[in-house]
Design a protein around this motif. Structure first.
Motif, PDB file in Angstrom:
ATOM      1  N   LEU A  97       0.829  -1.205   0.000  1.00  0.00           N
ATOM      2  CA  LEU A  97       0.000   0.000   0.000  1.00  0.00           C
ATOM      3  C   LEU A  97       0.867   1.260   0.000  1.00  0.00           C
ATOM      4  CD1 LEU A  97      -2.766  -1.019   2.581  1.00  0.00           C
ATOM      5  CD2 LEU A  97      -3.105  -0.632   0.133  1.00  0.00           C
ATOM      6  N   ALA A  98       1.923   1.250   0.816  1.00  0.00           N
ATOM      7  CA  ALA A  98       2.813   2.409   0.900  1.00  0.00           C
ATOM      8  C   ALA A  98       3.552   2.633  -0.415  1.00  0.00           C
ATOM      9  CB  ALA A  98       3.805   2.223   2.044  1.00  0.00           C
ATOM     10  N   LYS A  99       4.043   1.552  -0.995  1.00  0.00           N
ATOM     11  CA  LYS A  99       4.792   1.664  -2.250  1.00  0.00           C
ATOM     12  C   LYS A  99       3.885   2.095  -3.391  1.00  0.00           C
ATOM     13  CE  LYS A  99       8.646   1.102  -4.590  1.00  0.00           C
ATOM     14  NZ  LYS A  99       9.831   1.943  -4.301  1.00  0.00           N
ATOM     15  N   GLY A 100       2.692   1.521  -3.460  1.00  0.00           N
ATOM     16  CA  GLY A 100       1.744   1.898  -4.512  1.00  0.00           C
ATOM     17  C   GLY A 100       1.328   3.346  -4.407  1.00  0.00           C
ATOM     18  N   ALA A 101       1.086   3.806  -3.173  1.00  0.00           N
ATOM     19  CA  ALA A 101       0.726   5.210  -2.965  1.00  0.00           C
ATOM     20  C   ALA A 101       1.865   6.125  -3.395  1.00  0.00           C
ATOM     21  CB  ALA A 101       0.369   5.445  -1.502  1.00  0.00           C
ATOM     22  N   SER A 102       3.085   5.766  -3.061  1.00  0.00           N
ATOM     23  CA  SER A 102       4.244   6.597  -3.418  1.00  0.00           C
ATOM     24  C   SER A 102       4.429   6.670  -4.925  1.00  0.00           C
ATOM     25  CB  SER A 102       5.510   6.040  -2.756  1.00  0.00           C
ATOM     26  OG  SER A 102       5.401   6.117  -1.347  1.00  0.00           O
ATOM     27  N   LYS A 103       4.250   5.552  -5.604  1.00  0.00           N
ATOM     28  CA  LYS A 103       4.371   5.545  -7.069  1.00  0.00           C
ATOM     29  C   LYS A 103       3.352   6.471  -7.719  1.00  0.00           C
ATOM     30  CE  LYS A 103       6.370   0.988  -8.032  1.00  0.00           C
ATOM     31  NZ  LYS A 103       6.196  -0.242  -8.836  1.00  0.00           N
ATOM     32  N   ALA A 104       2.180   6.578  -7.093  1.00  0.00           N
ATOM     33  CA  ALA A 104       1.116   7.428  -7.638  1.00  0.00           C
ATOM     34  C   ALA A 104       1.164   8.846  -7.077  1.00  0.00           C
ATOM     35  CB  ALA A 104      -0.244   6.803  -7.340  1.00  0.00           C
ATOM     36  N   LYS A 105       2.198   9.141  -6.273  1.00  0.00           N
ATOM     37  CA  LYS A 105       2.392  10.485  -5.693  1.00  0.00           C
ATOM     38  C   LYS A 105       1.237  10.885  -4.775  1.00  0.00           C
ATOM     39  CE  LYS A 105       5.484  12.346  -9.229  1.00  0.00           C
ATOM     40  NZ  LYS A 105       5.854  11.032  -9.787  1.00  0.00           N
ATOM     41  N   THR A 106       0.858   9.938  -3.918  1.00  0.00           N
ATOM     42  CA  THR A 106      -0.148  10.260  -2.915  1.00  0.00           C
ATOM     43  C   THR A 106       0.289   9.726  -1.555  1.00  0.00           C
ATOM     44  OG1 THR A 106      -2.517  10.301  -2.428  1.00  0.00           O
ATOM     45  CG2 THR A 106      -1.629   8.232  -3.290  1.00  0.00           C
ATOM     46  N   ALA A 107      -0.585   9.858  -0.563  1.00  0.00           N
ATOM     47  CA  ALA A 107      -0.221   9.595   0.829  1.00  0.00           C
ATOM     48  C   ALA A 107      -0.870   8.326   1.357  1.00  0.00           C
ATOM     49  CB  ALA A 107      -0.628  10.781   1.699  1.00  0.00           C
ATOM     50  N   ILE A 108      -0.315   7.832   2.466  1.00  0.00           N
ATOM     51  CA  ILE A 108      -0.898   6.692   3.179  1.00  0.00           C
ATOM     52  C   ILE A 108      -0.932   7.024   4.664  1.00  0.00           C
ATOM     53  CG2 ILE A 108       1.367   5.551   3.383  1.00  0.00           C
ATOM     54  CD1 ILE A 108      -0.134   2.856   3.293  1.00  0.00           C
ATOM     55  N   CYS A 109      -1.996   6.576   5.339  1.00  0.00           N
ATOM     56  CA  CYS A 109      -2.108   6.743   6.790  1.00  0.00           C
ATOM     57  C   CYS A 109      -1.751   5.426   7.470  1.00  0.00           C
ATOM     58  CB  CYS A 109      -3.525   7.170   7.177  1.00  0.00           C
ATOM     59  SG  CYS A 109      -3.719   7.536   8.941  1.00  0.00           S
ATOM     60  N   SER A 110      -1.009   5.509   8.547  1.00  0.00           N
ATOM     61  CA  SER A 110      -0.463   4.317   9.193  1.00  0.00           C
ATOM     62  C   SER A 110      -1.527   3.380   9.732  1.00  0.00           C
ATOM     63  CB  SER A 110       0.473   4.732  10.330  1.00  0.00           C
ATOM     64  OG  SER A 110      -0.255   5.350  11.377  1.00  0.00           O
ATOM     65  N   GLY A 111      -2.598   3.922  10.287  1.00  0.00           N
ATOM     66  CA  GLY A 111      -3.562   3.084  10.985  1.00  0.00           C
ATOM     67  C   GLY A 111      -3.172   2.898  12.435  1.00  0.00           C
ATOM     68  N   GLU A 112      -3.983   2.134  13.138  1.00  0.00           N
ATOM     69  CA  GLU A 112      -3.906   2.064  14.593  1.00  0.00           C
ATOM     70  C   GLU A 112      -2.788   1.163  15.121  1.00  0.00           C
ATOM     71  OE1 GLU A 112      -7.601   1.816  17.417  1.00  0.00           O
ATOM     72  OE2 GLU A 112      -6.932  -0.224  17.016  1.00  0.00           O
ATOM     73  N   GLY A 113      -2.319   0.231  14.331  1.00  0.00           N
ATOM     74  CA  GLY A 113      -1.419  -0.800  14.835  1.00  0.00           C
ATOM     75  C   GLY A 113      -0.025  -0.320  15.180  1.00  0.00           C
ATOM     76  N   PRO A 114       0.861  -1.260  15.502  1.00  0.00           N
ATOM     77  CA  PRO A 114       2.249  -0.922  15.822  1.00  0.00           C
ATOM     78  C   PRO A 114       2.938  -0.241  14.640  1.00  0.00           C
ATOM     79  CG  PRO A 114       1.769  -3.203  16.398  1.00  0.00           C
ATOM     80  CD  PRO A 114       0.603  -2.710  15.617  1.00  0.00           C
ATOM     81  N   TYR A 115       3.853   0.652  14.963  1.00  0.00           N
ATOM     82  CA  TYR A 115       4.644   1.350  13.941  1.00  0.00           C
ATOM     83  C   TYR A 115       5.440   0.326  13.144  1.00  0.00           C
ATOM     84  CZ  TYR A 115       8.216   4.560  12.066  1.00  0.00           C
ATOM     85  OH  TYR A 115       9.055   5.273  11.260  1.00  0.00           O
ATOM     86  N   LEU A 116       5.340   0.427  11.810  1.00  0.00           N
ATOM     87  CA  LEU A 116       6.010  -0.512  10.920  1.00  0.00           C
ATOM     88  C   LEU A 116       7.097   0.234  10.154  1.00  0.00           C
ATOM     89  CD1 LEU A 116       5.841  -3.494   9.994  1.00  0.00           C
ATOM     90  CD2 LEU A 116       4.304  -2.723   8.170  1.00  0.00           C
ATOM     91  N   VAL A 117       8.335  -0.046  10.485  1.00  0.00           N
ATOM     92  CA  VAL A 117       9.468   0.681   9.901  1.00  0.00           C
ATOM     93  C   VAL A 117       9.467   0.562   8.380  1.00  0.00           C
ATOM     94  CG1 VAL A 117      11.985   0.817   9.784  1.00  0.00           C
ATOM     95  CG2 VAL A 117      10.862   0.431  11.982  1.00  0.00           C
ATOM     96  N   SER A 118       9.212  -0.634   7.863  1.00  0.00           N
ATOM     97  CA  SER A 118       9.254  -0.839   6.409  1.00  0.00           C
ATOM     98  C   SER A 118       8.211   0.002   5.682  1.00  0.00           C
ATOM     99  CB  SER A 118       9.055  -2.319   6.074  1.00  0.00           C
ATOM    100  OG  SER A 118       7.784  -2.776   6.508  1.00  0.00           O
ATOM    101  N   GLU A 119       7.056   0.216   6.317  1.00  0.00           N
ATOM    102  CA  GLU A 119       6.021   1.066   5.718  1.00  0.00           C
ATOM    103  C   GLU A 119       6.493   2.510   5.654  1.00  0.00           C
ATOM    104  OE1 GLU A 119       1.342   2.388   6.446  1.00  0.00           O
ATOM    105  OE2 GLU A 119       2.501   1.518   8.086  1.00  0.00           O
ATOM    106  N   ARG A 120       7.070   2.979   6.761  1.00  0.00           N
ATOM    107  CA  ARG A 120       7.538   4.375   6.785  1.00  0.00           C
ATOM    108  C   ARG A 120       8.653   4.601   5.780  1.00  0.00           C
ATOM    109  NH1 ARG A 120       7.819   8.190   5.302  1.00  0.00           N
ATOM    110  NH2 ARG A 120       8.431  10.210   6.136  1.00  0.00           N
ATOM    111  N   GLU A 121       9.578   3.654   5.671  1.00  0.00           N
ATOM    112  CA  GLU A 121      10.697   3.801   4.746  1.00  0.00           C
ATOM    113  C   GLU A 121      10.243   3.790   3.291  1.00  0.00           C
ATOM    114  OE1 GLU A 121      14.233   1.745   7.479  1.00  0.00           O
ATOM    115  OE2 GLU A 121      13.262   0.602   5.866  1.00  0.00           O
ATOM    116  N   THR A 122       9.121   3.159   3.032  1.00  0.00           N
ATOM    117  CA  THR A 122       8.614   3.026   1.662  1.00  0.00           C
ATOM    118  C   THR A 122       7.719   4.192   1.254  1.00  0.00           C
ATOM    119  OG1 THR A 122       8.662   0.627   1.945  1.00  0.00           O
ATOM    120  CG2 THR A 122       7.398   1.460   0.089  1.00  0.00           C
TER     121      THR A 122
END
Length: 463
Positions: free
Chosen positions: A150-175
């Motif tokens: 989801l993070a990578k797809g959003a970045s490719k399309a030049k848009t944003a992603i919200c983390s959601g409620e769960g634990p912080y995911l480093v790989s999502e933030r880096e992507t």
């Protein structure tokens, strides 16, 4: 010659055998069907199987299913992906065509679909189209690979992603190029570190499918990997409280927002609200406390799992919530400084554009982003398991999910939606999504027309 005759006789025998089976089968099916129909037509009603059909038509298969689940479990049931109830919706709105009175935009004219969120924030963020990936939690709902996709797809399309409620995911933030951190109602995550590495902060007060209801992930359901991500000792439950831990009283909110703005270096700080009867009062409190944007999550919103009573019987539908919220921002002047994000069963580029016309700066997409990302990979679960089993954290087929393919599918989906938005804006005779407004709409539903103060399709429009 004998061999030839034998072959011919064999073919003829096979053909007769097939015909025999065909006619025999038809005979059996006919007799069985006749018997079943006769039984239904002659049995007393209290013994008649048709009772199931008439009862289902009266009550609905959904209600019958959930009644049986309640009877089986004797505890709270949680329905995935929102309510099946048909609410008044954006679907009943239609756009005007520019033709002669207003000329359409020439085909070669470029169209601007970009959006800025946090208009007066020190560090507002810009996205290429008014569609963002909604908050979906890692661990509580999605797998790490699904969140990465989801993070990578959003970045490719030049848009944003919200983390959601769960634990912080480093790989999502880096992507993720543009990463919105949802400040949830739990006590996990190293918040100070995250605040220094995000594009926006979204304080979760409620969501359309749950309101402000809290929930518990019991320790027995937290596996070793997830417990490590929660940074929890063995045996500790993960509790998402009903209230924000830092906002036990309304007077706590201004200081809380200011603190987040300072610690994050000035990124937009927003509030996520379930749209309810008092949505204007909720917005007033948030705006006066210094919020840079408001997320209004309508009654149609979905979640990984929510009690049917909260999904079906609480909240204001998105179409009315959005119109009321935008109208309040405009009347109070907060529209100049506070961005508005619409959420809750927004499914298509057309519905995104309708939300923008009603006053939204951007929209969150949850289920549609999930479906687009999973695309044909759902075939790894179907037909014996629900398609979401390929993306859930504990999904039976989550190990088969190809995250790079998922990211590509989501990016293509967003780019396709962007192309549709561009052609729609040109058909309105405009060159920027910021020019689209309520005057471009009319309604097919009288309740929506009255509530939004727009004309019906059968009425002559005022110039």
């Amino acid at each position: 010659m004998n061999m030839k005759n034998n072959i011919m006789m064999g073919i003829a025998g096979a053909a007769l055998g097939i015909l025999g089976i065909k006619w025999g089968s038809r005979f059996i099916v006919n007799r069985t069907l006749d018997s079943a129909v006769k039984t239904i037509m002659t049995d007393p009603y209290d013994e008649n199987l048709w009772e199931l059909i008439s009862a289902t038509a009266r009550v609905s298969p959904q209600v019958i299913l959930e009644t049986n689940l309640r009877a089986q479990r004797g505890e709270l049931i949680n329905r995935p992906l929102g309510s099946p109830k048909k609410f008044p919706s954006l679907e009943s709105l239609m756009f005007n065509f520019a033709q002669l009175k207003d000329l359409p935009t020439p085909i070669e004219t470029p169209v601007d679909t970009s959006v800025i969120i946090g208009k007066k924030a020190k560090k507002p963020f810009k996205i290429g189209l008014p569609m963002m990936v909604s908050a979906m939690a890692y661990g509580e709902a999605l797998s790490a690979d699904a969140k990465w996709a989801l993070a990578k797809g959003a970045s490719k399309a030049k848009t944003a992603i919200c983390s959601g409620e769960g634990p912080y995911l480093v790989s999502e933030r880096e992507t993720a190029d543009t990463y919105i951190y949802q400040y949830n109602r739990g006590d996990w995550n190293d918040v100070d570190h995250i605040l220094q590495n995000c594009s926006a902060v979204e304080i979760q007060f409620g969501q359309g499918a749950l309101g402000g209801a809290g929930h518990v992930i019991h320790a027995k359901n937290i596996d070793r990997k997830l417990r490590k991500d929660f940074k929890y000792p063995k045996g500790k439950d993960a509790v998402a409280h009903s209230r924000q831990l830092r906002v036990q009283e309304i007077t706590d909110l201004p200081k809380f927002i200011q603190n987040l703005q300072e610690k994050s270096g000035g990124v937009p700080v927003g509030t996520k609200l379930a749209a309810g009867k008092w949505l204007e009062q909720d917005m007033e409190i948030a705006c006066n406390a210094g919020a840079d944007y408001i997320v209004l999550d309508g009654a149609e919103a979905a979640t990984y799992g929510g009690p049917p009573i909260l999904e079906d019987d609480f909240g204001v539908p998105t179409v009315f919530a959005l119109a009321r919220g935008a109208d309040w921002l405009d009347k109070t002047g907060f529209h100049k400084s506070v961005s508005l994000i619409a959420s809750g069963k927004i499914r298509t580029p057309g519905e995104v554009l309708k939300a923008v016309a009603l006053g939204a700066d951007a929209c969150y997409l949850g289920s549609m982003a999930l479906f687009a990302m999973a695309h044909d990979q759902v075939l790894k679960s179907l037909p014996f398991e629900p398609p979401t089993q390929v993306v859930w954290y504990k999904g039976k087929d989550a190990g088969q999910f190809n995250k790079k393919k998922g990211a590509d599918s989501l990016a293509k989906y967003f780019l396709s939606c962007k192309a549709e938005l561009e052609v729609a804006i040109k058909s309105l005779g405009k060159t920027s999504i910021s020019e689209v407004n309520k005057d471009d709409l009319f309604s097919l539903d009288e309740t929506i027309a009255k509530g939004l103060k727009i004309p019906m399709a059968y009425e002559k429009a005022n110039s």
